[in-house]
Design an enzyme around this catalytic site. Structure first.
Site, PDB file in Angstrom:
ATOM      1  CE  LYS A 169      -4.418  -1.920   1.016  1.00 30.99           C
ATOM      2  NZ  LYS A 169      -5.467  -2.266   1.974  1.00 30.99           N
ATOM      3  NE  ARG A 194      -7.333  -8.781   0.349  1.00 30.04           N
ATOM      4  CZ  ARG A 194      -6.909  -7.929  -0.568  1.00 30.04           C
ATOM      5  NH1 ARG A 194      -5.963  -7.059  -0.283  1.00 30.04           N
ATOM      6  NH2 ARG A 194      -7.440  -7.942  -1.777  1.00 30.04           N
TER       7      ARG A 194
HETATM    8  N1  PMM Z   1      -7.570  -3.840   0.378  1.00 26.98           N
HETATM    9  C1  PMM Z   1      -7.759  -3.999  -0.946  1.00 26.98           C
HETATM   10  C2  PMM Z   1      -8.681  -4.958  -1.415  1.00 26.98           C
HETATM   11  N2  PMM Z   1      -9.363  -5.754  -0.560  1.00 26.98           N
HETATM   12  N3  PMM Z   1      -9.814  -6.433   1.650  1.00 26.98           N
HETATM   13  C3  PMM Z   1      -9.624  -6.277   2.978  1.00 26.98           C
HETATM   14  N4  PMM Z   1     -10.284  -7.077   3.836  1.00 26.98           N
HETATM   15  N5  PMM Z   1      -8.786  -5.335   3.475  1.00 26.98           N
HETATM   16  C4  PMM Z   1      -8.103  -4.476   2.668  1.00 26.98           C
HETATM   17  O1  PMM Z   1      -7.374  -3.601   3.189  1.00 26.98           O
HETATM   18  C5  PMM Z   1      -8.261  -4.621   1.256  1.00 26.98           C
HETATM   19  C6  PMM Z   1      -9.154  -5.621   0.784  1.00 26.98           C
HETATM   20  C7  PMM Z   1      -6.980  -3.117  -1.863  1.00 26.98           C
HETATM   21  O2  PMM Z   1      -6.596  -3.647  -3.069  1.00 26.98           O
HETATM   22  P1  PMM Z   1      -5.552  -4.884  -3.313  1.00 26.98           P
HETATM   23  O3  PMM Z   1      -6.417  -6.083  -3.574  1.00 26.98           O
HETATM   24  O4  PMM Z   1      -4.753  -4.565  -4.524  1.00 26.98           O
HETATM   25  O5  PMM Z   1      -4.734  -5.023  -2.074  1.00 26.98           O
END
Ligand code: PMM
Length: 313
Positions: free
Chosen positions: A223, A264
């Site tokens: 990020k 994640r």
């Molecule tokens: N961030 C992204 C997508 N999904 N889901 C959760 N639970 N938490 C997050 O911070 C989050 C998410 C941002 O996009 P990415 O898939 O490229 O990381």
């Protein structure tokens, strides 16, 4: 953080922070957009992440990067369903990353076992009821508005207290709609309506989340706040997203040490190793609470002598 039970109904328990690997079946995600748009490549990618140590594979069909516009529901379904089905058929524990009730429902039907909604039930009024109907765990992430305008919503006096308070209200709303409280996972939503300073404050204060009594998922992977920390000293330009993985693993292990249930990440291998180190250190010399997770030394295996010998080697 006092750790809420690592086990959620319907999911295996891990004696360490779990690792959720990301497969974005999108043309435009901020760090891997376009790489896994083809369903076959997306499935291969998910399987590779499992080989590398992912416990869960999170499949998403809509980018939520700052400024992103929404895709149609039909397009989102078309992107994610074949991938969810193929991975679930191969025994992978799949979560579906969606803000839409119909996508969540169809993905669970196709084999997904967690619904990960970055809006925590706020974007689609039918979402909480749909998830309640499926009975699967539900990730309630802190959210203030759609990605197109979310940067303007990063306005806090005490970001940690306000984000936790808002997630508590989101939790109340989804429970009122029928979601079993024991199925809720919470997430501070790093980068979503947050300044860089807010992201750091949240990452530094995960202990405060024990007030909610629920497992915490943390997604720092690649990020902006990491890119800006590692900006080129000459040009001031943020480090490119794909060169943020060491920082991601460091953020993951620091989250794990504060009691995060799962992290994640886009690239799994280093984070999977790092959370195993964190768990080994935490469990060293103590009885483990449950069956030993793969990769975690059995209780007592890491004695003080072994640790000292390791340090000398
Ligand atoms: N961030 C992204 C997508 N999904 N889901 C959760 N639970 N938490 C997050 O911070 C989050 C998410 C941002 O996009 P990415 O898939 O490229 O990381």
């Amino acid at each position: 953080m006092k750790r809420p039970s690592q086990a959620l109904p319907g999911l295996p328990g891990w004696d360490r922070c779990a690792v959720m690997g990301i497969v974005n079946v999108t043309p435009d995600s901020f760090s891997d957009g376009g790489r896994w748009l083809d369903p076959g490549r997306a499935v291969d990618r998910g399987l590779l992440l499992v080989d590398q140590g992912a416990d869960i594979v999170d499949v998403g069909g809509e980018s939520t990067r700052p400024g992103a516009t929404r895709v149609s529901e039909e397009e989102e379904l078309r992107r994610v369903l074949p991938v969810v089905r193929a991975l679930a058929d191969k025994g992978v524990l799949v979560s579906i990353d969606t803000m839409r009730a119909r996508v969540a429902d169809a993905a669970v039907e196709a084999g997904a076992r967690i619904v990960n909604d970055v809006s925590g039930g706020l974007a689609d009024p039918d979402m909480a009821r749909a998830v309640a109907g499926t009975g699967v765990p539900f990730v309630v992430m802190h959210w203030r508005g759609q990605s197109a305008g979310m940067d303007a919503l990063a306005d806090y006096t005490d970001v940690v207290a306000e984000v936790i308070g808002e997630v508590a209200r989101q939790m109340d709303a989804v429970v009122s709609a029928g979601v079993d409280p024991s199925q809720i996972i919470v997430d501070p939503g790093l980068g979503f309506a947050k300044s860089r300073r807010d992201d750091w404050a949240l990452l530094a204060s995960l202990g405060a989340w024990s007030a909610l009594g629920r497992p915490v998922l943390v997604a720092a992977s690649r990020k902006r706040f990491l890119g800006e920390l590692l900006a080129d000293p000459d040009t001031g330009e943020a480090r490119p997203a794909r060169e943020r993985d060491a920082a991601t693993a460091a953020a993951g292990v620091l989250a794990a040490a504060q009691g995060a249930w799962a992290v994640r990440v886009h690239e799994v291998r280093d984070t999977a190793d790092a959370v195993r180190v964190e768990a080994a250190l935490r469990h060293a010399g103590r009885a483990l609470p449950g069956p030993t997770a793969p990769g975690v030394p059995p209780a007592g295996a890491l004695t003080e002598d072994a640790l000292t010998a390791g340090a000398r080697a």
